[in-house]
Design a protein around this motif. Structure first.
Motif, PDB file in Angstrom:
ATOM      1  N   GLN A  29       0.830  -1.207   0.000  1.00 23.36           N
ATOM      2  CA  GLN A  29       0.000   0.000   0.000  1.00 23.36           C
ATOM      3  C   GLN A  29       0.867   1.261   0.000  1.00 23.36           C
ATOM      4  O   GLN A  29       0.505   2.264  -0.621  1.00 23.36           O
ATOM      5  CB  GLN A  29      -0.938   0.004   1.206  1.00 23.36           C
ATOM      6  N   LEU A  30       2.000   1.229   0.671  1.00 27.73           N
ATOM      7  CA  LEU A  30       2.904   2.384   0.621  1.00 27.73           C
ATOM      8  C   LEU A  30       3.468   2.569  -0.785  1.00 27.73           C
ATOM      9  O   LEU A  30       3.623   3.710  -1.260  1.00 27.73           O
ATOM     10  CB  LEU A  30       4.043   2.203   1.625  1.00 27.73           C
ATOM     11  N   ARG A  32       1.900   1.635  -3.516  1.00 23.50           N
ATOM     12  CA  ARG A  32       0.762   2.148  -4.290  1.00 23.50           C
ATOM     13  C   ARG A  32       0.551   3.641  -4.024  1.00 23.50           C
ATOM     14  O   ARG A  32       0.194   4.389  -4.929  1.00 23.50           O
ATOM     15  CB  ARG A  32      -0.501   1.372  -3.924  1.00 23.50           C
ATOM     16  N   LYS A  33       0.766   4.062  -2.795  1.00 19.18           N
ATOM     17  CA  LYS A  33       0.628   5.472  -2.455  1.00 19.18           C
ATOM     18  C   LYS A  33       1.619   6.312  -3.252  1.00 19.18           C
ATOM     19  O   LYS A  33       1.261   7.354  -3.827  1.00 19.18           O
ATOM     20  CB  LYS A  33       0.852   5.670  -0.959  1.00 19.18           C
ATOM     21  N   LYS A  36       0.459   6.359  -6.856  1.00 17.95           N
ATOM     22  CA  LYS A  36      -0.719   7.201  -7.059  1.00 17.95           C
ATOM     23  C   LYS A  36      -0.340   8.679  -7.006  1.00 17.95           C
ATOM     24  O   LYS A  36      -0.850   9.485  -7.794  1.00 17.95           O
ATOM     25  CB  LYS A  36      -1.773   6.867  -6.005  1.00 17.95           C
ATOM     26  N   GLU A  37       0.552   9.050  -6.102  1.00 21.45           N
ATOM     27  CA  GLU A  37       0.985  10.446  -6.015  1.00 21.45           C
ATOM     28  C   GLU A  37       1.709  10.870  -7.284  1.00 21.45           C
ATOM     29  O   GLU A  37       1.510  11.977  -7.780  1.00 21.45           O
ATOM     30  CB  GLU A  37       1.884  10.632  -4.796  1.00 21.45           C
ATOM     31  N   ASN A 210      -6.774   8.802  -3.087  1.00 22.51           N
ATOM     32  CA  ASN A 210      -5.480   8.299  -2.634  1.00 22.51           C
ATOM     33  C   ASN A 210      -5.596   7.933  -1.154  1.00 22.51           C
ATOM     34  O   ASN A 210      -5.168   8.678  -0.271  1.00 22.51           O
ATOM     35  CB  ASN A 210      -4.384   9.341  -2.859  1.00 22.51           C
ATOM     36  N   ASP A 211      -6.205   6.776  -0.890  1.00 22.28           N
ATOM     37  CA  ASP A 211      -6.422   6.315   0.480  1.00 22.28           C
ATOM     38  C   ASP A 211      -5.407   5.264   0.905  1.00 22.28           C
ATOM     39  O   ASP A 211      -5.617   4.560   1.899  1.00 22.28           O
ATOM     40  CB  ASP A 211      -7.833   5.723   0.618  1.00 22.28           C
ATOM     41  N   HIS A 212      -4.316   5.140   0.161  1.00 20.97           N
ATOM     42  CA  HIS A 212      -3.386   4.047   0.408  1.00 20.97           C
ATOM     43  C   HIS A 212      -2.675   4.169   1.753  1.00 20.97           C
ATOM     44  O   HIS A 212      -2.324   3.144   2.351  1.00 20.97           O
ATOM     45  CB  HIS A 212      -2.376   3.966  -0.731  1.00 20.97           C
ATOM     46  N   LEU A 213      -2.451   5.385   2.241  1.00 23.88           N
ATOM     47  CA  LEU A 213      -1.816   5.524   3.549  1.00 23.88           C
ATOM     48  C   LEU A 213      -2.708   4.956   4.644  1.00 23.88           C
ATOM     49  O   LEU A 213      -2.224   4.248   5.546  1.00 23.88           O
ATOM     50  CB  LEU A 213      -1.501   6.995   3.832  1.00 23.88           C
ATOM     51  N   GLN A 214      -4.012   5.251   4.572  1.00 21.86           N
ATOM     52  CA  GLN A 214      -4.935   4.692   5.564  1.00 21.86           C
ATOM     53  C   GLN A 214      -4.949   3.164   5.488  1.00 21.86           C
ATOM     54  O   GLN A 214      -4.989   2.492   6.523  1.00 21.86           O
ATOM     55  CB  GLN A 214      -6.348   5.228   5.345  1.00 21.86           C
ATOM     56  N   TYR A 215      -4.917   2.615   4.262  1.00 23.93           N
ATOM     57  CA  TYR A 215      -4.886   1.169   4.119  1.00 23.93           C
ATOM     58  C   TYR A 215      -3.595   0.587   4.713  1.00 23.93           C
ATOM     59  O   TYR A 215      -3.622  -0.462   5.382  1.00 23.93           O
ATOM     60  CB  TYR A 215      -4.996   0.767   2.646  1.00 23.93           C
TER      61      TYR A 215
END
Length: 255
Positions: A29-30, A32-33, A36-37, A210-215
């Motif tokens: 997920q990090l 992916r974050k 995505k950024e 961009n919710d990957h940090l929460q995930y």
């Protein structure tokens, strides 16, 4: 005592395996974050750039969604005459994450047009709330962005029996409606707005979630909870083992 150690071994192995999976998901997920950024930054730069000239047909084979999608361009096109039998393609939509003007269900109007060199290019002229809209005619200078077709879906048909499309695939439209060979991309028109406002073109905006940090926090949190639960369980097991050993009567000393 060896039996106690073996009783801890199997749960420990499963815990380590689950921990590796949870940590892997968090790291993914990090990653992916970060991806995505980078994607948001790239798309924002392309959509906020000044429109460039449409790439030459000789350069089209080198273009794809990764290096050119959402690039703003300016071009001159010639739309067919009203009596031409070439039909538009209407793509059903119930909303858009990239446009402010789509507030409900309706259609995007895809229309073939000719370039000065004779090539056919498909223009998404904009949104209409129903199937009644004016046809495009004659020469126009338009500004828009390059878009590539959506991949087909095994759950959604390309079109229905009435001719309404559900997948934004201009290559399939060209084959079905007899448009001939077309450019590998479409132009999503943003200007000019036609008289009467329909079809309504619009400037696109990047609104990617961009919710990957929460995930990632969720997965790492679950990994932490798993470690704590195993540690508490293992400590209790050791305490119970020690209590059991203290209750075993000791043999009297030999005389």
């Amino acid at each position: 005592m060896p039996d106690r150690r073996r009783s801890l071994l199997i749960p420990a192995v499963f815990t380590l395996a689950a921990l590796a999976v949870l940590l892997g998901l968090g790291i993914w997920q990090l990653e992916r974050k970060a991806w995505k950024e980078g994607l948001i930054e790239t798309l924002t730069q392309r959509l906020e750039s000044d429109p460039a000239e449409l790439p030459k047909p000789a350069d089209w084979p080198r273009l794809d969604a990764s290096n050119a999608e959402f690039q703003r361009v300016r071009l001159n096109v010639q739309f067919r005459k009203a009596q031409d039998e070439t039909r538009d393609a209407l793509v059903y939509t119930s909303g858009s994450q990239l446009r402010d003007d789509v507030k409900g269900s309706g259609f995007f109007v895809f229309t073939p047009a000719r370039l000065a060199g004779g090539q056919t290019i498909v223009v998404n002229r904009g949104f209409v709330p129903d199937k009644n809209y004016p046809q495009a005619e004659g020469a126009q200078e338009i500004i828009g962005v390059l878009r590539w077709p959506e991949p087909p879906s095994m759950f959604v048909p390309d079109r229905d029996s009435a001719g309404t499309w559900f997948v934004r695939d201009h290559l399939a439209m060209a084959r079905t409606l007899g448009w001939g060979d077309v450019a590998p991309f479409t132009i999503e028109q943003e200007d000019p707005v036609p008289p009467g406002g329909l079809p309504h073109p619009s400037v696109l905006k990047v609104r990617l979630r961009n919710d990957h940090l929460q995930y990632a926090i969720t997965w790492f949190g679950l990994a932490g909870v798993l470690v704590i639960m195993f540690a508490v369980w293992a400590r209790r097991q050791r305490r119970d083992a020690a209590a059991d050993e203290s209750m075993i009567p000791k043999s009297p000393p030999r005389t």
